[in-house]
Design a protein around this motif. Structure first.
Motif, PDB file in Angstrom:
ATOM      1  N   GLU A 212      -4.993  13.116  -2.120  1.00 34.18           N
ATOM      2  CA  GLU A 212      -3.622  12.609  -2.055  1.00 34.18           C
ATOM      3  C   GLU A 212      -2.670  13.645  -1.478  1.00 34.18           C
ATOM      4  O   GLU A 212      -1.724  13.313  -0.772  1.00 34.18           O
ATOM      5  CB  GLU A 212      -3.168  12.175  -3.453  1.00 34.18           C
ATOM      6  CG  GLU A 212      -1.991  11.230  -3.413  1.00 34.18           C
ATOM      7  CD  GLU A 212      -1.901  10.386  -4.665  1.00 34.18           C
ATOM      8  OE1 GLU A 212      -0.873  10.481  -5.342  1.00 34.18           O
ATOM      9  OE2 GLU A 212      -2.861   9.666  -4.973  1.00 34.18           O
ATOM     10  N   MET A 215      -2.555  13.448   2.134  1.00 35.58           N
ATOM     11  CA  MET A 215      -2.034  12.165   2.620  1.00 35.58           C
ATOM     12  C   MET A 215      -0.507  12.260   2.692  1.00 35.58           C
ATOM     13  O   MET A 215       0.142  12.517   1.682  1.00 35.58           O
ATOM     14  CB  MET A 215      -2.448  11.059   1.632  1.00 35.58           C
ATOM     15  CG  MET A 215      -2.077   9.652   2.047  1.00 35.58           C
ATOM     16  SD  MET A 215      -2.400   8.479   0.675  1.00 35.58           S
ATOM     17  CE  MET A 215      -4.158   8.717   0.413  1.00 35.58           C
ATOM     18  N   TYR A 220       0.985   7.113   2.383  1.00 35.96           N
ATOM     19  CA  TYR A 220       0.963   6.689   0.978  1.00 35.96           C
ATOM     20  C   TYR A 220       1.653   5.336   0.819  1.00 35.96           C
ATOM     21  O   TYR A 220       1.096   4.391   0.255  1.00 35.96           O
ATOM     22  CB  TYR A 220       1.657   7.759   0.131  1.00 35.96           C
ATOM     23  CG  TYR A 220       1.710   7.500  -1.354  1.00 35.96           C
ATOM     24  CD1 TYR A 220       0.808   8.097  -2.222  1.00 35.96           C
ATOM     25  CD2 TYR A 220       2.693   6.672  -1.901  1.00 35.96           C
ATOM     26  CE1 TYR A 220       0.870   7.874  -3.591  1.00 35.96           C
ATOM     27  CE2 TYR A 220       2.764   6.437  -3.262  1.00 35.96           C
ATOM     28  CZ  TYR A 220       1.850   7.046  -4.103  1.00 35.96           C
ATOM     29  OH  TYR A 220       1.917   6.821  -5.466  1.00 35.96           O
ATOM     30  N   ARG A 223      -0.044   2.363   2.593  1.00 34.17           N
ATOM     31  CA  ARG A 223      -1.146   1.831   1.796  1.00 34.17           C
ATOM     32  C   ARG A 223      -0.621   0.912   0.691  1.00 34.17           C
ATOM     33  O   ARG A 223      -1.164  -0.170   0.456  1.00 34.17           O
ATOM     34  CB  ARG A 223      -1.962   2.972   1.179  1.00 34.17           C
ATOM     35  CG  ARG A 223      -2.822   3.722   2.191  1.00 34.17           C
ATOM     36  CD  ARG A 223      -3.483   4.952   1.581  1.00 34.17           C
ATOM     37  NE  ARG A 223      -4.364   5.602   2.533  1.00 34.17           N
ATOM     38  CZ  ARG A 223      -5.677   5.395   2.626  1.00 34.17           C
ATOM     39  NH1 ARG A 223      -6.264   4.549   1.780  1.00 34.17           N
ATOM     40  NH2 ARG A 223      -6.407   6.014   3.512  1.00 34.17           N
ATOM     41  N   SER A 362      -6.172   2.117  -2.267  1.00 34.27           N
ATOM     42  CA  SER A 362      -5.208   2.685  -3.218  1.00 34.27           C
ATOM     43  C   SER A 362      -5.152   4.209  -3.137  1.00 34.27           C
ATOM     44  O   SER A 362      -6.193   4.867  -3.081  1.00 34.27           O
ATOM     45  CB  SER A 362      -5.587   2.306  -4.656  1.00 34.27           C
ATOM     46  OG  SER A 362      -5.533   0.932  -4.861  1.00 34.27           O
ATOM     47  N   PRO A 363      -3.960   4.805  -3.145  1.00 33.26           N
ATOM     48  CA  PRO A 363      -3.860   6.248  -3.363  1.00 33.26           C
ATOM     49  C   PRO A 363      -4.530   6.603  -4.694  1.00 33.26           C
ATOM     50  O   PRO A 363      -4.331   5.892  -5.688  1.00 33.26           O
ATOM     51  CB  PRO A 363      -2.353   6.481  -3.417  1.00 33.26           C
ATOM     52  CG  PRO A 363      -1.764   5.347  -2.624  1.00 33.26           C
ATOM     53  CD  PRO A 363      -2.660   4.171  -2.923  1.00 33.26           C
TER      54      PRO A 363
END
Length: 427
Positions: A212, A215, A220, A223, A362-363
């Motif tokens: 994460e 990202m 983020y 998504r 999903s994060p």
């Protein structure tokens, strides 16, 4: 079936199968129990059907938070199983003179279901960190466990109904299903603790955080936006799907020829039975396409599934026109059986695929909450199904099912509109 898959899949398969025995028993007799024993009106049945499903599928948001941040997936699942077992027992003890026990049982089952189910889905996704190419297939196998429970539950209560004609024995049977789910959870606790993303499993948490951190904020939220679009579309699939325990059950009770071995609640067997029959062949087809690099993307599978659901509701349009509108037991069971067959194909294309998509996109830090969002879309669809059911007797049935077919086709058009956005993170 489990040969190439992580060891924990068989454990999750057994837990889910027994939990679903209870849930499918509830789904099969809930409306009938309110109708025959509690003497509720169609409007009240529709409202309470919506309440049960919306709570069961909204509480995954709470369950996802508990699993991610407070208790961990395994502990949250254990609490959910205990609540459901107590809830089914309370329903078994309820009556028209003891409605408090009915409402207590309803609350325990719906909340327990909500906090349990989301964490099961998260654990299935966690199994495939090292084998992401098998994730879609893993969710399909897990979904077979869901539907094996869906066959066992209605089959048991059909036998119970023939012998005793007493709904209370069926609720007790659902409670026994929770005892079995608890047994398999305890038996597999050591395996499950290795994929629980809370507590002692710090290395996985750190790995997820690293992903994460790499990202950027734009990705983020892109998504999250893609998942939000999927949730809206999925809610339009669940609206016709959850007519199984509502309008389709009423059609079975009021418009279909009655047979001793085929009771209104027995029709709930066909959807999960078809899942068991069709999942393996469909997996084989997708595996062959994958080897040729021609497998449809998850969003494309969802698009196809929505079109198929529109076809299923169209069958009921014709069934109603051919005589079902009269609410007289004159229609062949084949109308409902063929409808459930087509619904099943649509479900295989959407439900396990949707959960797999959420797990991929999903994060990591909010995977449980996002999986809860998937179930929230189910809640919206289920609530809408209950609201629709309130009007089942107020309009010709063919118009009722025609509207449902139109909504499914409209949802498929939305998938096409957002296909590029949905495909971006699908791999």
């Amino acid at each position: 079936m489990f040969k190439k898959h992580p060891k924990g899949l068989s454990t999750l398969f057994n837990i889910e199968m027994w939990e679903r025995v209870g849930f499918f028993i509830m789904s099969a007799i809930y409306v009938l129990y309110m109708d025959k024993e509690l003497k509720f009106s169609d409007s009240d049945k529709g409202t309470l059907y919506a309440v049960f499903l919306v709570v069961a599928y909204l509480f995954p948001l709470v369950g996802g938070w508990l699993g991610d941040k407070v208790l961990g997936q395994v502990k949250t699942m254990r609490i959910g199983i205990i609540m459901m077992g107590a809830g089914y027992a309370s329903l078994a003890l309820s009556s028209i003179d003891a409605l408090a026990l009915f409402y207590l049982g309803l609350g325990l089952v719906s909340v327990g279901t909500g906090i349990f189910k989301v964490n099961m889905s998260v654990l299935v996704g966690n199994l495939y960190r090292e084998k992401p190419d098998l994730r879609d297939a893993g969710f399909n196998i897990y979904y077979m466990g869901v539907n094996l429970g869906g066959v066992i539950g209605p089959l048991l209560i059909t036998i119970i109904g023939i012998i005793t004609n007493d709904f209370k024995f069926s609720f007790w049977t659902a409670s026994v299903g929770m005892v079995m789910a608890f047994f398999f959870l305890q038996k597999g606790q050591k395996i499950l603790s290795t994929i629980d993303t809370f507590g002692e499993n710090k290395s996985e948490e750190e790995k997820a955080q690293k992903i994460e951190d790499n990202m950027d904020k734009k990705e983020y939220w892109q998504r999250v936006a893609a998942l939000t679009v999927l949730f809206v579309i999925a809610s339009l699939f669940w609206l016709p799907f959850y007519q199984n325990g509502a309008a389709l059950t009423l059609f079975a009770d009021r418009s279909t020829i009655h047979l001793n071995w085929l009771r209104p609640e027995t029709y709930q067997i066909f959807n999960p039975a078809f899942i068991l029959l069709l999942t393996a062949p469909m997996l084989a087809i997708f595996a062959r396409l994958r080897m040729k690099s021609k497998e449809p993307s998850t969003p494309l599978k969802i698009f196809i599934g929505l079109l198929i659901m529109g076809g299923a509701m169209s069958i009921m349009v014709f069934a109603s026109i051919m005589g079902g509108n009269a609410d007289e037991p004159v229609m062949s069971p084949n109308w409902l059986i063929s409808t459930y067959l087509v619904i099943t194909v649509a479900e295989i294309m959407i439900s396990p695929m949707g959960q797999s998509y959420v797990s991929k996109v999903s994060p990591p830090s909010i995977r449980g909450v996002m999986m809860g969002g998937w179930f929230m879309s189910t809640a919206i669809g289920a609530m809408s199904a209950g609201i629709f059911t309130k009007f089942y007797s107020d309009v010709p049935h063919h118009q009722y099912f025609m509207l449902l077919a139109g909504l499914a086709i409209f949802a498929s058009i939305l998938v096409l509109v957002f296909m590029k956005k949905l495909n971006r993170f699908a791999k």
